[in-house]
Design a protein around this motif. Structure first.
Motif, mmCIF file in Angstrom:
data_model
loop_
_atom_site.group_PDB
_atom_site.id
_atom_site.type_symbol
_atom_site.label_atom_id
_atom_site.label_comp_id
_atom_site.label_asym_id
_atom_site.label_seq_id
_atom_site.Cartn_x
_atom_site.Cartn_y
_atom_site.Cartn_z
ATOM 1 N N UNK A 576 0.835 -1.193 0.000
ATOM 2 C CA UNK A 576 0.000 0.000 0.000
ATOM 3 C C UNK A 576 0.879 1.255 0.000
ATOM 4 N N UNK A 577 1.961 1.183 0.781
ATOM 5 C CA UNK A 577 2.850 2.337 0.872
ATOM 6 C C UNK A 577 3.451 2.653 -0.497
ATOM 7 N N UNK A 578 3.665 1.590 -1.292
ATOM 8 C CA UNK A 578 4.279 1.776 -2.601
ATOM 9 C C UNK A 578 3.312 2.429 -3.583
ATOM 10 N N UNK A 579 2.039 2.320 -3.307
ATOM 11 C CA UNK A 579 1.017 2.829 -4.218
ATOM 12 C C UNK A 579 0.926 4.348 -4.058
ATOM 13 N N UNK A 580 0.957 5.049 -5.162
ATOM 14 C CA UNK A 580 0.923 6.513 -5.094
ATOM 15 C C UNK A 580 -0.400 7.000 -4.530
ATOM 16 N N UNK A 581 -0.340 8.151 -3.819
ATOM 17 C CA UNK A 581 -1.547 8.723 -3.223
ATOM 18 C C UNK A 581 -2.333 9.526 -4.259
ATOM 19 N N UNK A 582 -2.533 8.979 -5.421
ATOM 20 C CA UNK A 582 -3.250 9.719 -6.464
ATOM 21 C C UNK A 582 -4.730 9.376 -6.411
ATOM 22 N N UNK A 583 -5.615 10.345 -6.811
ATOM 23 C CA UNK A 583 -7.058 10.089 -6.713
ATOM 24 C C UNK A 583 -7.477 8.838 -7.481
ATOM 25 N N UNK A 584 -6.803 8.577 -8.621
ATOM 26 C CA UNK A 584 -7.254 7.408 -9.410
ATOM 27 C C UNK A 584 -6.917 6.105 -8.697
ATOM 28 N N UNK A 586 -7.614 5.615 -5.487
ATOM 29 C CA UNK A 586 -8.452 5.511 -4.286
ATOM 30 C C UNK A 586 -9.038 4.127 -4.091
ATOM 31 N N UNK A 587 -9.587 3.592 -5.180
ATOM 32 C CA UNK A 587 -10.226 2.271 -5.072
ATOM 33 C C UNK A 587 -9.225 1.212 -4.662
ATOM 34 N N UNK A 588 -8.039 1.300 -5.263
ATOM 35 C CA UNK A 588 -7.006 0.318 -4.940
ATOM 36 C C UNK A 588 -6.604 0.438 -3.471
ATOM 37 N N UNK A 589 -6.523 1.692 -2.987
ATOM 38 C CA UNK A 589 -6.196 1.899 -1.575
ATOM 39 C C UNK A 589 -7.250 1.250 -0.679
ATOM 40 N N UNK A 590 -8.482 1.510 -1.033
ATOM 41 C CA UNK A 590 -9.570 0.960 -0.213
ATOM 42 C C UNK A 590 -9.510 -0.560 -0.208
#
Ligand code: GDP
Ligand code: MG
Length: 739
Positions: A576-584, A586-590
């Motif tokens: 998760x930390x590796x995933x960029x904090x970009x709006x697109x 969001x779903x992946x973060x969730x």
């Protein structure tokens, strides 16, 4: 008035520190509590009697500058101790077993039922206690065309009688004056004592018991009172009484005298009752005058319908339908409001605390736990509101009368009806409600089956399972889901009745007693009494069940929360930390958040426990994830839903109608590709939840009421065994049949 003034005899009660005590005693439902509240205002303290869960209500009354304690003694028909209430009544009046002695006894009588009420008066007179009588319900007596010659009653009884109508506060000033007079110090006249003469044989029995009374007899009693105590012992002690602390010598002596009496063909109980009633009948003939009845009374007219075997039953079913309708439909908005409020509160706390253990504990452990207690209140309040109204109006006695035939068939007492009905809300107050039954066997048998009734905590679990695993359509013209839900309620009730039949013939064998219950006249329910009853049940639920649920929820939270970090969850956190904090993203973060929660849970102590019990539940069709849910269900059944939510990584704040949780359950596959959740597995799970003793608060309540570990252990063992075996049968037979 030519009545003798009544004064406390000298040196009866040793001088004590603190206030003098006035005990309000009387038969059940004579208006003691109403009068108590009128006399003491709102300063009552409610606690339990030492060592026993019968409510003890104490208040204060100030007369002529002196403040007295006033005790609301549990209602009893007699001072013979066959139930906890009766034992308390006599201990409280006499000041035995750690109770302070009463300086004045006020017996509250129901004027419409004078003869039966006088039976208790005779017993108190025999004990020589300083006594005055409040003749209550004078309004009802007048309405019924009863005329009571108060002067004659006072003269014949030898104690002051004050007419009152507690609900309208009539006669209260006279009562206060009389109480103050009676408590004045100079002893003017002796208590009148026995009103009948024992037969020579009975007198010999009493004489023989006197030397054995020992501790049972407080010091300072005169001979007539000591003989009354010997009579109490003779009538209360028997081979299987439940009395505490009776000296062994006294018990032996009583059993010996009883054996002798029976051998001689005598029945002391009968003899005493006959003698007392003979005296009462003679008195009643003198003081009681009745107008000829003006045709049928309202009560008789209503009863022609309401206890009619066919029409009465139809009305009963109609009423029950309304009650259940209310339970489900009307409580819904309140439940939603509570869930929303606690959700919002949790968010608020989460937002204002730092991310971490403390915040998680406050939100998920504490607030979540309190919320899971409060959310039951709407249904509990509504059900007890109905029960209170039905009881206070006099209808409940009719319902018990109608149900007695059914109940008696399976060995339950007619009065078990109210606890069984309460069981649809929550078993804990229902278990407390068994106290209205006199015999230990009836009480215990009811406690052993009440937890099978479908309580409100099973409802969210049923809703989740039925909604997720059964089709929406119809079978044979019946809606599958709705029918199944009703079926589960019937299943619980029928199982409870069968269990009663079995347990009542094995573990708790005992003779059946017919329901001897008078049908009280119908009354307009008094809002204050109903509100008090609802209040006391809610308090019971919150203190008895609520605290256990809360503690279990917090423990459970800890089990499912710790340890936080495993290889699996750390890998996901890194991802998760590796995933960029970009709006697109969001779903992946969730999605990752949910995965992380799931991984943490799988590796938590609770998750490991789920794995550990998997071999035991696999034959029922359950995997370890359900196992975690079942462990969660021990705090309270509905916790199953949120635990499954966490297990499947869809979050803890799912509810039973959550589409995401349902979808996850649908998608769940075994290693070989078969779906985990099938209707058959749903069936097995439903049966398990209907039968298993998964509720710690219930077990704790049974422990407290029976004052032994044996009964909760038995309850737990037989319900769990039943649940396991029946789920096993459902699953094994179902898979063999190819479902
Ligand atoms: P307890 O069981 O002796 O404590 O009796 P309660 O005080 O709970 O009263 C039982 C019922 O009788 C309640 O519904 C009261 O409202 C009602 N009640 C009490 N006193 C009177 C009275 O003087 N007249 C009438 N008509 N009803 C009364
Ligand atoms: Mg009361």
């Amino acid at each position: 008035m030519d009545a003798p003034a009544c004064h406390a005899p000298p040196s009866k009660s040793p001088p004590r520190e603190g206030r003098r005590l006035i005990a309000l005693a009387g038969n059940p439902n004579t208006g003691k509590t109403t009068l108590f509240n009128r006399l003491t205002g709102s300063n009552a303290r409610v606690g339990n009697y030492p060592g026993i869960t019968v409510e003890r209500t104490l208040g204060q009354l100030t007369l002529k500058g002196e403040t007295f304690d006033v005790l609301d003694v549990p209602g009893t028909y007699s001072l013979v101790s066959r139930s906890p209430e009766e034992q308390i009544a006599i201990d409280a009046l006499l000041g035995r077993h750690g109770h302070p002695p009463a300086d004045l006894v006020v017996i509250v009588l129901d004027a419409t039922n004078l003869e039966r009420n006088l039976y208790l008066v005779l017993q108190v007179l025999e004990l020589g206690l300083p006594l005055i009588l409040a003749l209550n319900m004078m309004d009802a007596a007048e309405a019924a065309g009863l005329h009571i010659d108060l002067g004659a009653l006072e003269r014949r009884l030898g104690v002051p009688v004050v007419p009152t109508t507690a609900t309208r506060a009539h006669g209260l000033d006279a009562l206060r004056t009389q109480i103050a007079d009676a408590l004045d110090d100079d002893p003017l006249y002796p208590p009148p004592g026995w009103r009948w003469t024992p037969s020579p044989a009975l007198a010999a029995d009493l004489e023989a018991l006197l030397p054995h009374l020992g501790d049972e007899s407080p010091s300072g009693l005169d001979t007539s009172a000591t003989r009354a105590l010997a009579l109490w012992a003779l009538m209360s002690i028997d081979a299987d009484d439940e009395l505490d602390g009776v000296p062994a010598g006294l018990r032996l002596a009583v059993l010996d005298r009883l054996k002798g009496a029976r051998a001689a063909g005598r029945d002391p109980d009968q003899e005493v009752a006959t003698a007392r009633y003979a005296w009462i009948d003679k008195l009643a003939a003198e003081v009681l005058h009745r107008d000829p009845p003006p045709g049928r009374t309202w009560t008789e007219r209503l009863d022609a319908v309401l206890i009619h075997p066919v029409a009465g039953f139809a009305v009963f079913l109609g009423l029950m339908f309304v009650v259940f309708q209310a339970l489900f439909a009307w409580s819904d908005p309140a439940i939603t409001a509570i869930e929303t409020t606690f959700g919002a509160l949790g968010e608020l706390v989460r937002a204002s605390t730092e991310v971490g253990v403390v915040s998680d504990f406050l939100v998920d452990g504490l607030i979540g736990g309190v919320g899971s207690v409060i959310v039951f209140l709407p249904q509990i309040v509504l059900l007890f509101l109905f029960i209170g109204l039905l009881e206070d109006s006099g209808y409940m006695a009719r319902a018990a009368f109608l149900m007695d035939r059914v109940m008696n068939k399976v060995g339950l007492h007619g009065r078990a009806f109210v606890p069984m009905l309460s069981g649809f809300a929550c078993a804990v107050p229902a278990i407390m409600a068994t106290r209205t039954m006199e015999r230990r066997r009836d009480r215990f048998l009811t406690m052993m089956v009440v937890p099978l009734m479908t309580c409100s905590a099973r409802l969210p679990v049923y809703t989740l399972i039925i909604g997720a695993l059964f089709p929406v359509g119809t079978v044979l013209g019946l809606p599958v889901q709705g029918t199944l839900m009703i079926g589960m309620y019937l299943f619980g009730t029928v199982t409870a009745l069968i269990a009663a039949a079995v347990i009542g013939r094995t573990v708790l064998r005992g003779p059946r007693v017919p329901l001897l219950m008078e049908l009280p006249p119908y009354r307009r329910p008094d809002p204050r009494s109903v509100a008090r009853m609802v209040g006391s049940r809610v308090k019971l639920f919150l203190t008895e069940a609520g605290t256990v649920i809360l503690v279990c929820s917090v423990i459970l939270w800890g089990l499912l929360y710790f340890p936080r970090d495993s290889a699996e969850s750390q890998a996901l956190v890194a991802q998760k930390a590796a995933l960029a904090e970009a709006p697109e993203n969001d779903d992946a973060h969730a999605a990752l958040d949910a995965e992380i929660a799931g991984a943490r849970l799988r590796n938590s102590y609770g998750g490991r426990l789920g794995h550990a019990i998997e071999p035991a539940i696999a034959p029922l069709g359950f995997d370890w994830k359900i196992g975690v849910g079942l462990i969660g269900a021990f705090a309270a059944r509905e916790v199953f839903v949120s635990t499954l939510g966490v297990v499947y990584g869809v979050g803890a704040d799912v509810d039973e109608e959550s589409p995401t949780l349902r979808a996850r359950m649908h998608a769940e596959r075994h290693a070989d590709g078969r779906p985990v959740y099938s209707p058959l597995m749903g069936m097995s799970l439903l049966v398990f939840f209907a039968l298993a003793a998964q509720c710690m608060s219930t077990l704790a309540a049974v422990k407290r009421e029976t004052r032994s570990w044996r009964w909760p252990a038995f309850l737990f063992a037989y319900m769990s065994a039943l649940a396991w075996v029946l789920s096993f049968v459902v699953w094994q037979v179902g898979t063999r049949l190819g479902f």
